[in-house]
Design a protein around this motif. Structure first.
Motif, short mmCIF file in Angstrom:
data_model
loop_
_atom_site.label_atom_id
_atom_site.label_comp_id
_atom_site.label_asym_id
_atom_site.label_seq_id
_atom_site.Cartn_x
_atom_site.Cartn_y
_atom_site.Cartn_z
N VAL A 1 -95.18 27.64 3.40
CA VAL A 1 -96.06 28.36 4.32
C VAL A 1 -96.32 29.78 3.85
O VAL A 1 -97.46 30.28 3.89
CB VAL A 1 -95.46 28.36 5.74
CG1 VAL A 1 -96.31 29.21 6.68
CG2 VAL A 1 -95.36 26.93 6.28
N ARG A 2 -95.27 30.45 3.36
CA ARG A 2 -95.39 31.84 2.92
C ARG A 2 -95.98 31.97 1.52
O ARG A 2 -96.37 33.05 1.11
CB ARG A 2 -94.02 32.53 2.93
CG ARG A 2 -93.39 32.64 4.32
CD ARG A 2 -92.01 33.30 4.25
NE ARG A 2 -92.10 34.69 3.81
CZ ARG A 2 -91.73 35.12 2.61
NH1 ARG A 2 -91.26 34.27 1.70
NH2 ARG A 2 -91.84 36.38 2.30
N SER B 1 -92.04 25.24 10.89
CA SER B 1 -92.60 25.23 9.54
C SER B 1 -92.58 23.84 8.91
O SER B 1 -93.30 23.60 7.93
CB SER B 1 -91.82 26.19 8.63
OG SER B 1 -90.51 25.69 8.34
N ASP C 1 -99.73 22.09 4.69
CA ASP C 1 -100.11 23.05 3.65
C ASP C 1 -100.03 22.43 2.26
O ASP C 1 -100.80 22.80 1.36
CB ASP C 1 -99.21 24.29 3.72
CG ASP C 1 -99.66 25.26 4.81
OD1 ASP C 1 -100.76 25.05 5.38
OD2 ASP C 1 -98.93 26.23 5.09
N PRO D 1 -90.67 26.98 4.89
CA PRO D 1 -91.16 28.36 4.96
C PRO D 1 -91.63 28.88 3.60
O PRO D 1 -92.56 29.70 3.54
CB PRO D 1 -89.93 29.15 5.46
CG PRO D 1 -89.16 28.15 6.25
CD PRO D 1 -89.32 26.86 5.47
N ASN D 2 -91.00 28.43 2.54
CA ASN D 2 -91.42 28.78 1.18
C ASN D 2 -92.86 28.32 0.95
O ASN D 2 -93.68 29.04 0.38
CB ASN D 2 -90.45 28.12 0.19
CG ASN D 2 -90.69 28.48 -1.26
OD1 ASN D 2 -91.81 28.47 -1.73
ND2 ASN D 2 -89.62 28.76 -1.98
N HIS E 1 -88.57 33.95 -0.44
CA HIS E 1 -88.29 35.31 0.01
C HIS E 1 -87.32 36.03 -0.91
O HIS E 1 -87.21 37.25 -0.88
CB HIS E 1 -87.71 35.29 1.44
CG HIS E 1 -86.32 34.77 1.53
ND1 HIS E 1 -86.03 33.43 1.67
CD2 HIS E 1 -85.11 35.41 1.50
CE1 HIS E 1 -84.72 33.28 1.73
NE2 HIS E 1 -84.15 34.45 1.62
#
Length: 384
Positions: free
Chosen positions: A281-282, A312, A319, A278-279, A286
């Motif tokens: 993808v984002r 993810s 990505d 997720p790190n 966070h």
């Protein structure tokens, strides 16, 4: 859905190997890859068309099972129903081997399964034995090192459950993941709804727990892991001292180091550095820590974990190839297959290679460049 021998089958098209992408075919017999060739494909081969064939993904750290078990505050969902729903989500994400994370040690700033963890672990073992699960589920216990009850709980778990991975976590405010106290206040205050005074009191209690428990509990947990052959993971390493501790404790996996320095030292020490997909993808953490992309550019990123979003994992690998110069597609896929498999001690999966398990995923790529999981095979048996 249990592992079993299957008839021979073949796939023809773009095959993602550990170090290359070839146009060829893969032959599977009895659940094992028996041939890989760029020559003429067998007549009965499944034509992949424009799709890719990649190895089944290996997930070492996902706590999504807890969210299925407790989908809302004060809501406890039936364990077997939660497990089946979680398993379906995992398999549909292309993950054929998954380490189900459960937290040991009651941590008052967050919810935990408490004694329910024994019921959940037993349910996973029962479902595996009965062949009810699509993916290959393993047990990963996240130990809140400073929690008063963590050692007792782990003693009981290790005596009854097949635990294969243990992570050593310390969420003391002002340390590791939350070196910035204000970030800790925002994160946990938002989750719990506690007032500023209540958070101040909690900070003092947690710091006292650290002073009282950290060293003795960590030593006991490390000794337990080595005595029982359980792989060890560090968690949120931030300082060189944390890495020195990991090296001394013979840790094989560094989960989510929070600084470039800690990641570099872990990588150079041969400890697999795993960051959150997720790190990627984002585009960042966070909680304001080091971005996975930065570690990838520096050459210190070895593996990805889906953490709190199973989908993810594959997207994060895609990505990486789009955002980080120098990372070829095969190398990006290694971060979600071969590298985590190796870190967990598996030598029978994680890549498309002769003699390995036929854990395979057929992936289409949309016009926007997003991966779409079409078919998933575990030991040659289709599960999605």
């Amino acid at each position: 859905m249990a592992e079993q021998s299957c008839r021979s089958m073949a796939f023809a098209g773009k095959i993602v190997l550990a170090n290359d992408v070839i146009e060829g075919h893969v032959l599977v017999e009895g659940g094992t890859i028996t041939a890989i060739d760029s020559g003429h494909a067998p007549r009965n081969a499944i034509d992949l068309g424009d799709d890719l064939l990649i190895p089944g993904l290996v997930e070492l750290h996902t706590d999504q099972l807890e969210n299925h078990l407790k989908p809302r505050p004060k809501v406890d969902w039936p364990v077997m129903s939660a497990l089946m729903a979680f398993d379906a989500q995992i398999a549909a994400s292309g993950i054929t081997t998954v380490f189900d994370c459960m937290r040991a040690g009651q941590d008052e700033h967050d919810t935990a399964l408490g004694n329910d963890i024994f019921e959940v672990v037993n349910a996973i073992a029962n479902a595996r034995q009965r062949g009810l699960l699509r993916s290959d589920h393993r047990i990963h216990i996240r130990c809140e090192v400073c929690a008063p009850d963590v050692v007792v709980q782990m003693d009981e778990l290790a005596a009854t459950a097949d635990i294969e991975l243990m992570s050593l976590m310390d969420h003391t405010p002002g340390a590791r993941q939350f070196t910035d106290i204000e970030s800790w206040r925002v994160y946990y205050g938002g989750k719990s709804g506690r007032s500023a005074q209540e958070l101040d009191d909690l900070i003092e209690r947690k710091r006292a727990q650290f002073e009282q428990n950290y060293r003795t509990h960590r030593s006991a947990l490390v000794d337990m892991a080595h005595a029982q052959g359980i792989a060890l993971a560090s968690h949120d390493d931030a300082l060189p001292a944390h890495v020195d501790e990991s090296i001394a404790d013979r840790v094989s996996l560094a989960e989510f180091p929070t600084t470039m320095e800690a990641a570099r030292l872990c990588h150079e020490a041969g400890i697999c550095v795993m960051m959150g997909a997720p790190n990627v993808v984002r585009g960042g953490s966070h909680s304001g820590n080091i971005a996975s992309e930065e570690l990838a550019r520096a050459g210190y990123l070895d593996a990805l974990s889906s953490d709190y979003v199973p989908a993810s994992l594959l997207l994060g690998a895609f990505d990486l190839t789009r955002r980080v110069d120098g990372i070829e597609f095969a190398a990006a896929i290694r971060t979600v297959s071969l590298n985590p498999a190796t870190a967990a001690g598996f030598d029978d999966r994680g890549e498309i290679a002769i003699g390995k398990r036929a854990d395979l995923v057929r992936v289409a790529v949309t016009d926007e460049g997003f991966p779409l999981v079409r078919e998933v095979y575990r030991s040659g048996q289709r599960i999605v």
